[in-house]
Design an enzyme around this catalytic site. Structure first.
Site, PDB file in Angstrom:
ATOM      1  N   ASP A   1      48.479 -28.760  22.140  1.00  0.00           N
ATOM      2  CA  ASP A   1      49.903 -28.576  22.388  1.00  0.00           C
ATOM      3  C   ASP A   1      50.170 -28.643  23.882  1.00  0.00           C
ATOM      4  O   ASP A   1      49.805 -27.724  24.625  1.00  0.00           O
ATOM      5  CB  ASP A   1      50.352 -27.225  21.823  1.00  0.00           C
ATOM      6  CG  ASP A   1      50.426 -27.276  20.311  1.00  0.00           C
ATOM      7  OD1 ASP A   1      51.170 -28.131  19.798  1.00  0.00           O
ATOM      8  OD2 ASP A   1      49.722 -26.486  19.653  1.00  0.00           O
TER       9      ASP A   1
ATOM     10  N   ASP B   1      53.696 -28.730  11.449  1.00  0.00           N
ATOM     11  CA  ASP B   1      53.144 -27.933  12.540  1.00  0.00           C
ATOM     12  C   ASP B   1      53.978 -26.668  12.768  1.00  0.00           C
ATOM     13  O   ASP B   1      55.165 -26.762  13.073  1.00  0.00           O
ATOM     14  CB  ASP B   1      53.155 -28.813  13.804  1.00  0.00           C
ATOM     15  CG  ASP B   1      52.599 -28.138  15.032  1.00  0.00           C
ATOM     16  OD1 ASP B   1      52.108 -27.001  14.921  1.00  0.00           O
ATOM     17  OD2 ASP B   1      52.650 -28.746  16.109  1.00  0.00           O
ATOM     18  N   GLY B   2      53.349 -25.514  12.600  1.00  0.00           N
ATOM     19  CA  GLY B   2      53.996 -24.250  12.946  1.00  0.00           C
ATOM     20  C   GLY B   2      54.025 -23.242  11.820  1.00  0.00           C
ATOM     21  O   GLY B   2      54.564 -23.502  10.744  1.00  0.00           O
ATOM     22  N   GLY B   3      53.353 -22.113  12.038  1.00  0.00           N
ATOM     23  CA  GLY B   3      53.409 -21.012  11.070  1.00  0.00           C
ATOM     24  C   GLY B   3      52.712 -21.296   9.754  1.00  0.00           C
ATOM     25  O   GLY B   3      53.018 -20.663   8.739  1.00  0.00           O
TER      26      GLY B   3
ATOM     27  N   GLY C   1      47.299 -22.892  13.729  1.00  0.00           N
ATOM     28  CA  GLY C   1      46.851 -22.153  14.906  1.00  0.00           C
ATOM     29  C   GLY C   1      46.456 -20.738  14.561  1.00  0.00           C
ATOM     30  O   GLY C   1      45.315 -20.436  14.195  1.00  0.00           O
TER      31      GLY C   1
ATOM     32  N   HIS D   1      44.123 -30.278  17.585  1.00  0.00           N
ATOM     33  CA  HIS D   1      45.512 -30.509  17.991  1.00  0.00           C
ATOM     34  C   HIS D   1      45.749 -29.827  19.340  1.00  0.00           C
ATOM     35  O   HIS D   1      45.501 -28.622  19.478  1.00  0.00           O
ATOM     36  CB  HIS D   1      46.413 -29.922  16.899  1.00  0.00           C
ATOM     37  CG  HIS D   1      47.874 -30.043  17.134  1.00  0.00           C
ATOM     38  ND1 HIS D   1      48.618 -31.138  16.740  1.00  0.00           N
ATOM     39  CD2 HIS D   1      48.767 -29.180  17.689  1.00  0.00           C
ATOM     40  CE1 HIS D   1      49.886 -30.952  17.036  1.00  0.00           C
ATOM     41  NE2 HIS D   1      50.016 -29.767  17.615  1.00  0.00           N
TER      42      HIS D   1
ATOM     43  N   HIS E   1      50.038 -33.295  21.209  1.00  0.00           N
ATOM     44  CA  HIS E   1      51.447 -33.140  20.844  1.00  0.00           C
ATOM     45  C   HIS E   1      52.202 -32.874  22.141  1.00  0.00           C
ATOM     46  O   HIS E   1      52.087 -31.785  22.701  1.00  0.00           O
ATOM     47  CB  HIS E   1      51.533 -31.971  19.842  1.00  0.00           C
ATOM     48  CG  HIS E   1      52.909 -31.533  19.497  1.00  0.00           C
ATOM     49  ND1 HIS E   1      53.153 -30.339  18.832  1.00  0.00           N
ATOM     50  CD2 HIS E   1      54.126 -32.107  19.684  1.00  0.00           C
ATOM     51  CE1 HIS E   1      54.440 -30.196  18.635  1.00  0.00           C
ATOM     52  NE2 HIS E   1      55.057 -31.250  19.151  1.00  0.00           N
TER      53      HIS E   1
ATOM     54  N   GLY F   1      52.084 -18.592  16.696  1.00  0.00           N
ATOM     55  CA  GLY F   1      52.252 -17.289  16.061  1.00  0.00           C
ATOM     56  C   GLY F   1      53.638 -16.999  15.521  1.00  0.00           C
ATOM     57  O   GLY F   1      53.950 -15.851  15.201  1.00  0.00           O
TER      58      GLY F   1
ATOM     59  N   SER G   1      45.078 -25.970  15.971  1.00  0.00           N
ATOM     60  CA  SER G   1      45.770 -25.965  17.263  1.00  0.00           C
ATOM     61  C   SER G   1      45.151 -24.847  18.091  1.00  0.00           C
ATOM     62  O   SER G   1      45.120 -23.699  17.652  1.00  0.00           O
ATOM     63  CB  SER G   1      47.257 -25.682  17.048  1.00  0.00           C
ATOM     64  OG  SER G   1      47.801 -25.061  18.203  1.00  0.00           O
TER      65      SER G   1
ATOM     66  N   GLY H   1      57.065 -24.262  21.367  1.00  0.00           N
ATOM     67  CA  GLY H   1      56.942 -23.435  22.574  1.00  0.00           C
ATOM     68  C   GLY H   1      55.898 -22.346  22.462  1.00  0.00           C
ATOM     69  O   GLY H   1      55.253 -21.995  23.437  1.00  0.00           O
TER      70      GLY H   1
HETATM   71  C1  DX5 Z   1      54.182 -24.768  18.687  1.00  0.00           C
HETATM   72  C2  DX5 Z   1      53.010 -25.690  18.500  1.00  0.00           C
HETATM   73  C3  DX5 Z   1      52.156 -25.463  17.286  1.00  0.00           C
HETATM   74  C4  DX5 Z   1      51.711 -24.078  17.062  1.00  0.00           C
HETATM   75  C5  DX5 Z   1      50.746 -23.933  15.912  1.00  0.00           C
HETATM   76  O1  DX5 Z   1      54.878 -25.156  19.814  1.00  0.00           O
HETATM   77  O2  DX5 Z   1      53.426 -27.033  18.448  1.00  0.00           O
HETATM   78  O3  DX5 Z   1      51.053 -26.385  17.286  1.00  0.00           O
HETATM   79  O4  DX5 Z   1      51.173 -23.490  18.182  1.00  0.00           O
HETATM   80  O5  DX5 Z   1      50.298 -22.637  15.883  1.00  0.00           O
HETATM   81  P1  DX5 Z   1      50.721 -21.560  14.786  1.00  0.00           P
HETATM   82  O6  DX5 Z   1      49.959 -21.936  13.558  1.00  0.00           O
HETATM   83  O7  DX5 Z   1      50.323 -20.296  15.402  1.00  0.00           O
HETATM   84  O8  DX5 Z   1      52.214 -21.681  14.580  1.00  0.00           O
HETATM   85 ZN    ZN Z   2      51.814 -28.685  17.998  1.00  0.00          ZN
END
Ligand code: DX5
Ligand code: ZN
Length: 221
Positions: A34, A174-176, A196, A32, A65, A144, A7, A141
């Site tokens: 966002d 998706d996320g963290g 990300g 990906h 996304h 990180g 991402s 949103g």
């Molecule tokens: C959050 C996004 C994610 C996110 C992924 O709104 O959908 O794609 O940015 O990044 P990390 O890995 O930093 O959570």
């Molecule tokens: Zn995403």
């Protein structure tokens, strides 16, 4: 297909091209994107223009996304920009089957995303229609954020549901995500991992991706 979907949300955009070259070396298939509208989520990110520019210069496939309140309005723009996969949130008031069909009619794979506090019941009726489900493991949103541990059990439940329905739907999380929780997610049944911050903050992207893939015992066939 490489299961790591970088991402680019958390990148320094002035360095984006160099980072993308590193992903090419690591044989990443999908990027990906966002997409945020400042309404469904607080902030805004980028739009179809970036998708188009990326497509012109790189051969990655694009996974957009849509974190937007009115996906019906945006979908045609992203299809026109050349994205390959598009996901919409089940929380947006709207005709979910109609949105998924609209995406498929544009020759894209259709995904259904859900927030960490959305009941799995909400997506259950659509598992037969979606090509993938995007399970958020942070609140949408921002990049990180810290991985929400309860997502592991949600991923496992969702996978059981997908298998139970004999659906071909893939499970994307998706996320963290980092190399440590990705292994656990894989064990829980996740197929695809949006990553990300833990990639963009890495000193060596190629090595980090290798580490991810080794830990998951993934090999390119
Ligand atoms: C959050 C996004 C994610 C996110 C992924 O709104 O959908 O794609 O940015 O990044 P990390 O890995 O930093 O959570
Ligand atoms: Zn995403």
């Amino acid at each position: 297909m490489n299961p790591i979907f970088p991402s680019i949300l958390s990148t320094n955009f002035f360095n984006l091209q160099d980072k993308l070259r590193e992903f090419e070396k690591s044989r990443i298939d999908f990027i990906h994107l966002d997409i945020m509208d400042g309404h469904f989520v607080d902030t805004i990110s980028f739009g179809p223009g970036l998708a188009r520019a990326l497509k012109e210069k790189f051969s990655f496939r694009l996974d957009a996304h849509l974190m937007v309140s009115n996906p019906a309005k945006m979908i045609p723009h992203f299809i026109k920009a050349g994205v390959d996969w598009l996901s919409v949130h089940v929380e947006t008031a709207g005709d979910t089957p109609g949105l998924l069909q609209m995406i498929r009619d544009g020759n894209c794979r259709a995904g259904l995303a859900l927030n960490p506090d959305t009941s799995l019941e909400k997506v259950r009726p659509f598992l037969g229609m979606a090509d993938y489900v995007l399970l958020m493991s942070v609140f949408p949103g921002y990049g990180g954020q810290k991985f929400i541990a309860a997502s592991l059990e949600r991923a496992a439940q969702l996978k059981r549901e997908i298998v139970g329905q004999k659906s071909h739907c893939l499970l994307q999380v998706d996320g963290g995500i980092n190399a440590a929780n990705a292994v656990l997610l894989k064990e829980a049944g996740a197929d695809l991992f949006v990553v990300g911050t833990s990639l963009f903050n890495a000193e060596n992207i190629e090595e980090t991706i290798k580490k991810f893939l080794n830990q998951m015992q993934w090999s390119q066939s």
